[in-house]
Design a protein around this motif. Sequence first.
Motif, PDB file in Angstrom:
ATOM      1  N   LEU A  46       0.837  -1.206   0.000  1.00 23.86           N
ATOM      2  CA  LEU A  46       0.000   0.000   0.000  1.00 23.86           C
ATOM      3  C   LEU A  46       0.870   1.253   0.000  1.00 23.86           C
ATOM      4  O   LEU A  46       0.585   2.215  -0.719  1.00 23.86           O
ATOM      5  CB  LEU A  46      -0.938   0.015   1.212  1.00 23.86           C
ATOM      6  N   LYS A  47       1.913   1.244   0.793  1.00 22.54           N
ATOM      7  CA  LYS A  47       2.829   2.389   0.848  1.00 22.54           C
ATOM      8  C   LYS A  47       3.443   2.642  -0.526  1.00 22.54           C
ATOM      9  O   LYS A  47       3.532   3.781  -0.979  1.00 22.54           O
ATOM     10  CB  LYS A  47       3.917   2.134   1.895  1.00 22.54           C
ATOM     11  N   THR A  48       3.848   1.567  -1.188  1.00 29.50           N
ATOM     12  CA  THR A  48       4.429   1.686  -2.526  1.00 29.50           C
ATOM     13  C   THR A  48       3.415   2.285  -3.501  1.00 29.50           C
ATOM     14  O   THR A  48       3.725   3.225  -4.236  1.00 29.50           O
ATOM     15  CB  THR A  48       4.897   0.301  -3.030  1.00 29.50           C
ATOM     16  N   SER A  51       2.671   5.919  -2.921  1.00 23.28           N
ATOM     17  CA  SER A  51       3.788   6.812  -3.251  1.00 23.28           C
ATOM     18  C   SER A  51       3.753   7.214  -4.726  1.00 23.28           C
ATOM     19  O   SER A  51       4.564   8.008  -5.170  1.00 23.28           O
ATOM     20  CB  SER A  51       5.124   6.139  -2.929  1.00 23.28           C
ATOM     21  N   GLY A  52       2.816   6.640  -5.469  1.00 24.08           N
ATOM     22  CA  GLY A  52       2.674   6.998  -6.876  1.00 24.08           C
ATOM     23  C   GLY A  52       3.115   5.927  -7.845  1.00 24.08           C
ATOM     24  O   GLY A  52       2.955   6.076  -9.059  1.00 24.08           O
ATOM     25  N   VAL A  53       3.682   4.846  -7.367  1.00 25.68           N
ATOM     26  CA  VAL A  53       4.077   3.732  -8.238  1.00 25.68           C
ATOM     27  C   VAL A  53       2.807   3.092  -8.780  1.00 25.68           C
ATOM     28  O   VAL A  53       1.892   2.776  -8.021  1.00 25.68           O
ATOM     29  CB  VAL A  53       4.924   2.696  -7.451  1.00 25.68           C
ATOM     30  N   ALA A  74      -8.891  -5.236   0.781  1.00 20.45           N
ATOM     31  CA  ALA A  74      -9.962  -4.415   1.355  1.00 20.45           C
ATOM     32  C   ALA A  74      -9.526  -2.950   1.425  1.00 20.45           C
ATOM     33  O   ALA A  74     -10.290  -2.045   1.078  1.00 20.45           O
ATOM     34  CB  ALA A  74     -10.336  -4.935   2.738  1.00 20.45           C
ATOM     35  N   GLU A  75      -8.302  -2.719   1.869  1.00 20.45           N
ATOM     36  CA  GLU A  75      -7.783  -1.347   1.983  1.00 20.45           C
ATOM     37  C   GLU A  75      -7.595  -0.724   0.596  1.00 20.45           C
ATOM     38  O   GLU A  75      -7.896   0.447   0.382  1.00 20.45           O
ATOM     39  CB  GLU A  75      -6.464  -1.371   2.754  1.00 20.45           C
ATOM     40  N   ILE A  82      -5.937   4.099  -5.807  1.00 23.27           N
ATOM     41  CA  ILE A  82      -5.257   2.849  -6.157  1.00 23.27           C
ATOM     42  C   ILE A  82      -6.219   1.683  -6.388  1.00 23.27           C
ATOM     43  O   ILE A  82      -5.800   0.580  -6.705  1.00 23.27           O
ATOM     44  CB  ILE A  82      -4.216   2.457  -5.082  1.00 23.27           C
ATOM     45  N   ALA A  83      -7.502   1.942  -6.247  1.00 22.43           N
ATOM     46  CA  ALA A  83      -8.509   0.876  -6.342  1.00 22.43           C
ATOM     47  C   ALA A  83      -8.508   0.172  -7.693  1.00 22.43           C
ATOM     48  O   ALA A  83      -8.814  -1.026  -7.774  1.00 22.43           O
ATOM     49  CB  ALA A  83      -9.897   1.436  -6.045  1.00 22.43           C
TER      50      ALA A  83
END
Length: 132
Positions: A46-48, A51-53, A74-75, A82-83
């Motif tokens: 999720l962090k990746t 970050s725009g990746v 789920a997140e 990012i969905a």
Amino acid sequence: MTAERQEAGGLVLVVDDDPDVCETLQTVLEVSGYRVAAAVNGREALKTLRSGVRPCLVLLDLMMPVMNGQEFRAEQRRDPSIAAVPVVVVSGDHRVAEKATEMGLEGLSKPIDIDDLLQLVGRFCGPPACTC
């Protein structure tokens, strides 16, 4: 298919806590002409993504510490930015197909058949970059 998905040699995000699985998938995909990024759990993935990746595909293990695949999915679905990033479940769980379907995804069983993997990645990412 969007231009991003058609780009040759697209980026694949591998999310798996097993270093051997990550290394093997990375090697197979890179030798086949794809770029690869890796995350050891759902939170790192999720962090990746946040970050725009923007990978053309996320290969997601189900069973990981910190944040498992179902929690990641789920997140991801709750975050509009990012969905839409495509995800395929890759797991050794004998119910991988059923669990993937419950998550609205496709699934691949470990051990992974290389031809099936490359066909699936090609469907989401387009043809690999030339490795000549």
